[in-house]
Design an enzyme around this catalytic site. Structure first.
Site, short mmCIF file in Angstrom:
data_model
loop_
_atom_site.label_atom_id
_atom_site.label_comp_id
_atom_site.label_asym_id
_atom_site.label_seq_id
_atom_site.Cartn_x
_atom_site.Cartn_y
_atom_site.Cartn_z
N GLY A 8 -4.12 -8.31 7.01
CA GLY A 8 -3.15 -8.11 5.93
C GLY A 8 -1.73 -8.40 6.36
O GLY A 8 -0.80 -7.68 6.00
N ALA A 9 -1.55 -9.48 7.11
CA ALA A 9 -0.23 -9.80 7.66
C ALA A 9 0.81 -10.08 6.59
O ALA A 9 2.02 -9.96 6.84
CB ALA A 9 -0.35 -10.99 8.60
N MET A 13 3.38 -3.68 4.82
CA MET A 13 3.25 -3.12 6.16
C MET A 13 2.92 -4.20 7.18
O MET A 13 3.36 -4.13 8.33
CB MET A 13 2.18 -2.03 6.17
CG MET A 13 2.70 -0.65 5.80
SD MET A 13 4.09 -0.08 6.82
CE MET A 13 3.34 -0.11 8.45
N ARG A 35 -6.24 -13.47 3.67
CA ARG A 35 -7.41 -14.05 3.01
C ARG A 35 -7.38 -15.57 3.13
O ARG A 35 -6.31 -16.19 3.12
CB ARG A 35 -7.44 -13.67 1.53
CG ARG A 35 -7.65 -12.19 1.28
CD ARG A 35 -7.87 -11.93 -0.22
NE ARG A 35 -6.82 -12.54 -1.03
CZ ARG A 35 -5.66 -11.96 -1.30
NH1 ARG A 35 -5.39 -10.76 -0.82
NH2 ARG A 35 -4.77 -12.58 -2.06
N THR A 99 -5.00 2.10 6.09
CA THR A 99 -5.31 1.96 4.66
C THR A 99 -5.60 3.33 4.07
O THR A 99 -6.41 4.09 4.62
CB THR A 99 -6.52 1.04 4.46
OG1 THR A 99 -6.26 -0.21 5.10
CG2 THR A 99 -6.79 0.81 2.98
N ALA A 122 -5.53 7.26 10.35
CA ALA A 122 -4.55 8.28 9.98
C ALA A 122 -3.92 7.91 8.65
O ALA A 122 -3.74 6.73 8.35
CB ALA A 122 -3.48 8.42 11.06
N HIS A 155 7.28 8.35 -3.28
CA HIS A 155 7.20 6.99 -2.74
C HIS A 155 7.78 5.99 -3.73
O HIS A 155 8.08 6.33 -4.88
CB HIS A 155 5.74 6.62 -2.43
CG HIS A 155 5.23 7.25 -1.18
ND1 HIS A 155 4.70 8.53 -1.15
CD2 HIS A 155 5.15 6.80 0.11
CE1 HIS A 155 4.33 8.83 0.08
NE2 HIS A 155 4.60 7.80 0.86
N LYS A 159 3.72 1.82 -5.03
CA LYS A 159 2.56 2.48 -4.43
C LYS A 159 1.48 2.70 -5.48
O LYS A 159 1.76 3.18 -6.58
CB LYS A 159 2.96 3.81 -3.78
CG LYS A 159 1.83 4.45 -2.98
CD LYS A 159 2.34 5.58 -2.09
CE LYS A 159 1.21 6.27 -1.35
NZ LYS A 159 0.46 5.34 -0.46
N GLY A 165 -1.87 9.54 0.73
CA GLY A 165 -2.81 9.97 1.76
C GLY A 165 -2.21 11.02 2.67
O GLY A 165 -2.90 11.94 3.14
#
Length: 267
Positions: A8-9, A13, A35, A99, A122, A155, A159, A165
């Site tokens: 997920g570059a 994040m 992808r 994630t 985490a 947030h 989001k 989380g």
């Protein structure tokens, strides 16, 4: 030097992770995955992160050479988790997962994969948040029997899951300390005629606005006094640096499911 790859570059994040690894004294970025259908395929990772060319281009994980990778970091979406885990198990590579918003099937996949490879999972990789989790447990031990407990989080507008989380993780450590089941004692938002508050519940309130990076408060309110434990993040680099720290720690660990409390020696 610890050789890291990112799933997920091209995400928010992912781009910050590229910057964090670029600044690290203990890690180097050896691969950045998106992808196969992504328009970012072939783009230099430095251009993606806005730090100038770095001589490494974005590629597809399924065509990558994993022999030059020590640890993988995954901050993608829940629907990508199982395929990413399967690839890490196949390649026998440790993985750090940030994630959030996982369903039970995805959590089960995480448990199964941890039997074969070491995994750090985490909800939040900030050192400060993990200290907050530790303090919340201690406060619950002392005040939880009589105090009303509320968790408030905020947030940015983009989001997709709520509560965060991290907020759930705070609730879980408090509930665990008090011998309660969060799935039955949590109250998410209040509206209308709710009646008097049940002291055995743990309340959650959510804010989504602007560009808030991440704010969490655990409130313990008794008659005559209250304690508020608050953490505010001002930059995503906080989370990215923590994830890189976790990746370096995870290298050469035995298969199992770890969290940031383990990484920081707080467990």
């Amino acid at each position: 030097m610890n050789k890291i790859a990112i799933f997920g570059a091209n995400g928010r994040m992912g781009r910050v992770l590229i910057e964090a690894i670029d600044q690290s004294q203990n890690a180097t970025l050896n691969a950045a995955f998106v992808r196969a259908s992504s328009s970012m395929m072939g783009v230099d990772v430095g251009e993606l992160a806005g730090i100038g060319q770095r001589g490494l281009t974005v590629t597809d994980a399924n065509s990558a050479d994993f022999s030059q990778i020590d640890i993988v970091i995954d901050f993608t979406l829940p629907e990508a988790l199982e395929a990413n885990l399967a690839l890490c198990v196949q390649q026998k590579k440790p993985v750090v997962i940030g994630t959030t918003g996982l369903n039970q099937q995805q959590k089960d996949a995480l448990q199964r994969a941890s039997q074969h490879i070491p995994i750090v999972f985490a909800a939040n990789y900030s050192i400060g948040v993990n200290l907050l989790l530790n303090l919340a447990r201690q406060t619950a031990r002392v005040m939880g029997g009589t105090a009303d407990i509320e968790i408030i989080e905020g947030h940015h507008r983009f989001k997709k899951d709520a509560p965060s989380g991290t907020a759930v993780a705070i609730g879980e450590v408090i509930a665990d300390e008090l011998g309660r089941d969060l799935s039955t004692c949590a109250v998410y938002g209040r509206e209308g005629d709710t009646g008097e508050r049940d002291q055995q519940t743990i309340g959650f309130a959510t804010v989504r606005a602007g560009d808030i990076v991440g704010e969490h408060t655990a409130l313990f309110a008794d008659i005559g006094e209250r304690i508020e434990l608050t953490h505010k993040a001002s930059s995503r680099l906080t989370f990215a640096n923590g994830a890189v720290k976790a990746a370096v720690w995870l290298k050469n660990k035995s298969p199992g499911l770890y969290d940031m409390q383990d990484v920081l020696g707080l467990a």
